[in-house]
Scaffold this active site. Sequence first.
Site, PDB file in Angstrom:
ATOM      1  N   HIS A 348      -8.054  -6.314   8.754  1.00 48.35           N
ATOM      2  CA  HIS A 348      -6.677  -5.924   8.437  1.00 48.35           C
ATOM      3  C   HIS A 348      -5.994  -6.853   7.444  1.00 48.35           C
ATOM      4  O   HIS A 348      -4.797  -6.719   7.233  1.00 48.35           O
ATOM      5  CB  HIS A 348      -5.831  -5.896   9.712  1.00 48.35           C
ATOM      6  CG  HIS A 348      -6.060  -4.695  10.565  1.00 48.35           C
ATOM      7  ND1 HIS A 348      -5.445  -3.484  10.341  1.00 48.35           N
ATOM      8  CD2 HIS A 348      -6.858  -4.502  11.637  1.00 48.35           C
ATOM      9  CE1 HIS A 348      -5.839  -2.609  11.250  1.00 48.35           C
ATOM     10  NE2 HIS A 348      -6.710  -3.201  12.047  1.00 48.35           N
ATOM     11  N   LYS A 536      10.057  -3.985   8.273  1.00 46.75           N
ATOM     12  CA  LYS A 536       8.680  -4.454   8.482  1.00 46.75           C
ATOM     13  C   LYS A 536       8.763  -5.918   8.887  1.00 46.75           C
ATOM     14  O   LYS A 536       9.849  -6.496   8.897  1.00 46.75           O
ATOM     15  CB  LYS A 536       7.820  -4.274   7.227  1.00 46.75           C
ATOM     16  CG  LYS A 536       8.436  -4.818   5.959  1.00 46.75           C
ATOM     17  CD  LYS A 536       7.589  -4.488   4.744  1.00 46.75           C
ATOM     18  CE  LYS A 536       7.749  -3.057   4.300  1.00 46.75           C
ATOM     19  NZ  LYS A 536       6.532  -2.268   4.381  1.00 46.75           N
ATOM     20  N   ARG A 537       7.630  -6.507   9.207  1.00 49.83           N
ATOM     21  CA  ARG A 537       7.617  -7.928   9.544  1.00 49.83           C
ATOM     22  C   ARG A 537       8.159  -8.737   8.366  1.00 49.83           C
ATOM     23  O   ARG A 537       7.963  -8.363   7.204  1.00 49.83           O
ATOM     24  CB  ARG A 537       6.173  -8.338   9.866  1.00 49.83           C
ATOM     25  CG  ARG A 537       6.007  -9.596  10.657  1.00 49.83           C
ATOM     26  CD  ARG A 537       4.604  -9.641  11.270  1.00 49.83           C
ATOM     27  NE  ARG A 537       3.594  -9.175  10.356  1.00 49.83           N
ATOM     28  CZ  ARG A 537       2.979  -9.955   9.450  1.00 49.83           C
ATOM     29  NH1 ARG A 537       3.285 -11.221   9.343  1.00 49.83           N
ATOM     30  NH2 ARG A 537       2.052  -9.457   8.656  1.00 49.83           N
ATOM     31  N   LYS A 542       5.720  -9.666   1.558  1.00 52.36           N
ATOM     32  CA  LYS A 542       6.377  -8.351   1.641  1.00 52.36           C
ATOM     33  C   LYS A 542       7.660  -8.306   0.799  1.00 52.36           C
ATOM     34  O   LYS A 542       8.231  -7.259   0.587  1.00 52.36           O
ATOM     35  CB  LYS A 542       6.665  -7.986   3.093  1.00 52.36           C
ATOM     36  CG  LYS A 542       5.375  -7.802   3.919  1.00 52.36           C
ATOM     37  CD  LYS A 542       5.666  -7.485   5.379  1.00 52.36           C
ATOM     38  CE  LYS A 542       4.399  -7.469   6.220  1.00 52.36           C
ATOM     39  NZ  LYS A 542       3.564  -6.276   6.031  1.00 52.36           N
ATOM     40  N   THR A 646       1.968   1.094   7.132  1.00 55.41           N
ATOM     41  CA  THR A 646       2.085   2.418   7.755  1.00 55.41           C
ATOM     42  C   THR A 646       3.532   2.899   7.767  1.00 55.41           C
ATOM     43  O   THR A 646       3.788   4.083   7.893  1.00 55.41           O
ATOM     44  CB  THR A 646       1.543   2.417   9.203  1.00 55.41           C
ATOM     45  OG1 THR A 646       2.162   1.358   9.943  1.00 55.41           O
ATOM     46  CG2 THR A 646       0.041   2.241   9.235  1.00 55.41           C
ATOM     47  N   LYS A 650       5.331   6.759   7.435  1.00 60.80           N
ATOM     48  CA  LYS A 650       6.373   7.330   8.312  1.00 60.80           C
ATOM     49  C   LYS A 650       7.563   7.798   7.485  1.00 60.80           C
ATOM     50  O   LYS A 650       8.108   8.883   7.714  1.00 60.80           O
ATOM     51  CB  LYS A 650       6.807   6.291   9.349  1.00 60.80           C
ATOM     52  CG  LYS A 650       5.742   5.947  10.363  1.00 60.80           C
ATOM     53  CD  LYS A 650       6.036   4.635  11.087  1.00 60.80           C
ATOM     54  CE  LYS A 650       4.775   4.125  11.776  1.00 60.80           C
ATOM     55  NZ  LYS A 650       4.849   2.719  12.150  1.00 60.80           N
TER      56      LYS A 650
END
Length: 802
Positions: A348, A536-537, A542, A646, A650
């Site tokens: 991952h 998100k985290r 990110k 992911t 969504k």
Amino acid sequence: MSTVFKDAITFKKAFIEQVEKTYAIDFKDSSSYQQYVALGTLLKEHIADDWKETKKIESDKRQVYYFSMEFLMGRMITNNLMNAGVYDVVKQAFNELNLDINEIEHKETDAGLGNGGLGRLAACFMDSVAALALPVHGNCIRYRYGFFKQKIENGYQVEYPDRWLKDIHVWEVRRDEEAIDVPFYGHIELSVIDGKLNVFHRNAEYVKAVPYDVPIVGYNNQVINTLRLWSAEPSDLYQNQGGTFDYHKKLRQISEMLYPNDDTDEGKILRLKQQYLFSSAGVNAVLKKHKKQFGTLDNLAEKAVFHINDTHPTLIIPELMRILVDEEGMEWDHAWDITRRCVAYTNHTILAEALEKWPIRLFQPLLPRIYTITEEINRRFEIELKQRFGDYAKEVESMQILKNGMVHMANLAIVGSFSVNGVAQLHTDILKEIEMRDFADYYPNKFNNKTNGITHRRWVLQSNPEIVEILKDTVGNEWIKDTSKLEGLAKFANDPVIQKRYEAMKLARKQALTDKIFKEQGVKLNPHAIFDIQVKRLHEYKRQLMNALHIMHLYNELKSNPEIRKQFYPQNFIFGAKAAPTYWFAKKVIKLINTIAEKVNNDPETNELLKVVFVEDYNVTYAETIMPAADLSEQISTASKEASGTGNMKFMMNGAITIGTLDGANVEIAELVGEDNIIIFGLTAKEVTDLYQKGSYQPYEMYEKDPRIKRVLDQLTNGFFTNVPRNEFEEIRRNLLDRDVYLVLKDFDSYVAAQAKANKLYQNRPTWLKMSIMNTAKSGFFSTDRTMEEYNKDIWHLTKIK
């Protein structure tokens, strides 16, 4: 199956009796929580026969045991009612009783079994394999506390215990009779008796792993799979070597909390204990059941797959070898052949620093036999490599399992498995061509790609009733079982009636989120504005920081230019994220976002146009309100850093437009929707890799060259924010100017242009609504039903339960 749910009248009677019987009160005096417990109990009893029957049917079939440190299930009540086909009966009965089904559903606490994408993906997998009638069962730890409850205090994240198990976990069934004793520490004695090696683990400190089983209900098919959660409890084999109090304290910690801080030796040891506890217990339980069923373990590889979700359960490999060699008396080569044919591994992460490795000095004393087996696996593999490449070849060094005083878990997972998969095409390509190239060349048939997905039953059917009605009227209901049917929506992309309904759907979902944010945080958003969402985290790659700096730039523009104010469409920027408790820089970014919010939200000159909110304690339940409300989906990681994502799926399925880099699954989203229906910006993965290799990037040059960048970076420390000390964000400024590892400044200009394009596009309603509809229409590929079918076809080879 019980008849309790056959109609509203029967259910009402049973429900009232259940409440009164459980709590010894009149129904009229019962609370919503008591009603939830009664409902969950009735439903668990209702599916009990199917659960038993599923186990019976699959007992001689090939099965998968999916090991993951996280299963971020969210609330299960709605999903279970829907999948069991009884939701409408319950809703009708509750209406007649004047009860709010949503209020009762929300009395269930999110199960604290995960942190982010890894755990949510595993939960989606569980939903899909049950819906597809595949015999796949989860294994995890029954953490008493979740990751943490997040509060924002003075703009900073503060962590509070997530005591999710303080109330009844209505779904679980404790299985004392299947408990497994797991050894730590002690020492190993070897002896040869009658030509056979005998292994004795002396003075071990045993911990009892007790399983709790949770049913995973398949959609309308009577299949009930199992998620097994292991709890650490005192063992009857404990011999009081170090003091009973100390023993109890240490064993409680094992299943106390997800991801204990591993900056210290104690933290590292605790994580290793967690990983071995559920790996060992899970494998032992499967092998006991298998031997009882078949009388031998020689056929184990034909009947069982142990699927490792990321490297955390990699100790399955040496544990399998330990059982087969030490307890079953198999020759090493025979045991190794079985083990390698039983284990599959999903990677991952691309980030080298995130690939697990453990110091041998801690690993060896904690797991003495597991270490000697790992050492032997490494010794034999090293001989194999040297025969192939020569004694001093770079491949020997890069592929070793034990090196530089560390146990490299990803290397062990690759060597000891028959399949290694990435989770998006770009991610898998990077693994094969860059990060794990030597392994991919050595095992050319072992690596494969399985692009992630989401369970559309939770993220659309359950979360977005308005879009469900639109889909019913355009493509029917078959999409619930076959998401390829969503493709039929494409022909309505330019239909003004469907566009109007899409607009109304978005407004309804945005209003629901607006109401929730106002109720919980007191921030009033305009539901007619653009909802630009990044949830998100919190991690530097990110790039929530780039989003924040862009908002500062936007604020500067709106403040200084009346013409821009006239042309700009109102935009709400919504963030949700948890930072790891020890990740100080990420926490500083949260502080910055909240400081920006305080400034722009309170400026009467611009706050009709620009609002910022950081939602507190973002979790699965919150996401069910957030995902359908987004107009613009922020997927802005540095290209080559995000394995898949992911959240992007969504949002897409609910009609949001992606603004993103060509990273992770964004690449596949872009290919499916076409360039007209996505907003792409920034460097590509190859350009990022080339830039790193050249080492030529100088962030300070960007600062000197671009006045917008200079202005926002200076504002971090020049008193622009009046409610914090001038040096509050000095660390962020220095980080960007000195290093900018994740190329925030490099991609800033491209991101600003993409944002301006999005704001303009949104104002052209027919074009935007066509884009929105096309995103839903092309999203069917990203269902975990498709992902799981691919896992089964290419890796698992299971027969479906009839």
